[in-house]
Write a protein that holds these residues in place. Structure first.
Motif, PDB file in Angstrom:
ATOM      1  N   LEU A  25      -8.123 112.981 -12.925  1.00 47.39           N
ATOM      2  CA  LEU A  25      -6.742 113.056 -12.462  1.00 47.39           C
ATOM      3  C   LEU A  25      -6.649 113.517 -11.006  1.00 47.39           C
ATOM      4  N   VAL A  26      -7.626 114.268 -10.566  1.00 45.94           N
ATOM      5  CA  VAL A  26      -7.769 114.637  -9.152  1.00 45.94           C
ATOM      6  C   VAL A  26      -9.241 114.466  -8.792  1.00 45.94           C
ATOM      7  N   THR A  27      -9.482 114.116  -7.548  1.00 46.15           N
ATOM      8  CA  THR A  27     -10.858 113.888  -7.092  1.00 46.15           C
ATOM      9  C   THR A  27     -11.058 114.618  -5.766  1.00 46.15           C
ATOM     10  N   PRO A  28     -11.493 115.868  -5.820  1.00 43.24           N
ATOM     11  CA  PRO A  28     -11.668 116.605  -4.578  1.00 43.24           C
ATOM     12  C   PRO A  28     -12.922 116.162  -3.824  1.00 43.24           C
ATOM     13  N   ALA A  29     -12.889 116.398  -2.535  1.00 47.45           N
ATOM     14  CA  ALA A  29     -14.099 116.226  -1.722  1.00 47.45           C
ATOM     15  C   ALA A  29     -14.878 117.539  -1.821  1.00 47.45           C
ATOM     16  N   ARG A  30     -16.090 117.537  -1.338  1.00 42.08           N
ATOM     17  CA  ARG A  30     -16.900 118.766  -1.297  1.00 42.08           C
ATOM     18  C   ARG A  30     -17.243 119.056   0.154  1.00 42.08           C
ATOM     19  N   PRO A  70      -4.374 105.625  -4.535  1.00 45.24           N
ATOM     20  CA  PRO A  70      -5.634 105.556  -3.791  1.00 45.24           C
ATOM     21  C   PRO A  70      -6.413 106.869  -3.852  1.00 45.24           C
ATOM     22  N   ASP A  71      -7.734 106.776  -3.811  1.00 41.82           N
ATOM     23  CA  ASP A  71      -8.596 107.954  -3.705  1.00 41.82           C
ATOM     24  C   ASP A  71      -8.889 108.200  -2.231  1.00 41.82           C
ATOM     25  N   ARG A  73      -7.199 109.526   0.146  1.00 44.28           N
ATOM     26  CA  ARG A  73      -6.093 109.635   1.101  1.00 44.28           C
ATOM     27  C   ARG A  73      -4.823 109.969   0.336  1.00 44.28           C
ATOM     28  N   SER A  74      -3.874 110.487   1.056  1.00 43.79           N
ATOM     29  CA  SER A  74      -2.587 110.797   0.430  1.00 43.79           C
ATOM     30  C   SER A  74      -1.866 109.508   0.076  1.00 43.79           C
ATOM     31  N   PRO A  75      -1.340 109.420  -1.135  1.00 41.00           N
ATOM     32  CA  PRO A  75      -0.572 108.234  -1.508  1.00 41.00           C
ATOM     33  C   PRO A  75       0.697 108.115  -0.661  1.00 41.00           C
ATOM     34  N   THR A  76       1.062 106.908  -0.367  1.00 36.50           N
ATOM     35  CA  THR A  76       2.295 106.643   0.368  1.00 36.50           C
ATOM     36  C   THR A  76       3.448 106.501  -0.617  1.00 36.50           C
ATOM     37  N   LYS A  77       4.650 106.409  -0.089  1.00 36.47           N
ATOM     38  CA  LYS A  77       5.823 106.157  -0.929  1.00 36.47           C
ATOM     39  C   LYS A  77       5.649 104.844  -1.685  1.00 36.47           C
TER      40      LYS A  77
END
Length: 147
Positions: A25-30, A70-71, A73-77
């Motif tokens: 549900l979330v994919t953080p970077a390291r 998208p993974d 990057r922040s999703p757009t409207k």
């Protein structure tokens, strides 16, 4: 943002955020030290998760909706609008079911029990059974549609 900051902002525990991570549900970077780093947009993702769970959607269903975002990057409207169309349809179905439940809870819900005096009026001869099992007047057609 660090996982603790995300936890503070969303009201979730760190372990809950890790759980949601394992479910995709979330994919953080390291970072170089191996610490999770989340996008600010993950606040919105997790808020969506919390709201959807409160409304009775399963983790698998929620993950299916979020796969449309998208993974990295922040999703757009436009991204949110795209997934909201399908979610909105399912949400409308849940609202309709909840409305029927609210409106019929103190009367016959078409369960087939035939134990209430009013069942003879609302569901004579258990006609609701023709359209399936369970509370047919809540999850199926209205009583007038069964005739």
């Amino acid at each position: 943002m660090a996982i603790g900051d995300l936890a503070d902002r969303t009201g979730l525990s760190v372990s809950a955020i890790r759980f949601y991570e394992t479910k995709g549900l979330v994919t953080p970077a390291r970072n170089a030290g191996g610490q999770r780093r989340f996008l600010r947009s993950d606040i919105r993702r997790l808020s969506f998760v919390l709201i959807a769970q409160e409304l009775g959607f399963t983790i698998a269903e929620i993950a299916g909706y979020l796969k449309g975002l998208p993974d990295g990057r922040s999703p757009t409207k436009a991204d949110w609008t795209r997934i909201s169309k399908t979610f909105r349809h399912q949400l409308d179905r849940k609202i309709e079911t909840l409305t029927r439940l609210r409106d019929r809870l103190d009367g016959c819900i078409g369960c087939g029990c035939l134990s209430l005096e009013s069942c003879a009026l609302y569901n004579p001869e258990d006609r609701a059974a023709r359209s399936g099992t369970g509370p047919r007047f809540v999850v199926g057609p209205s009583p007038g549609e069964l005739e």
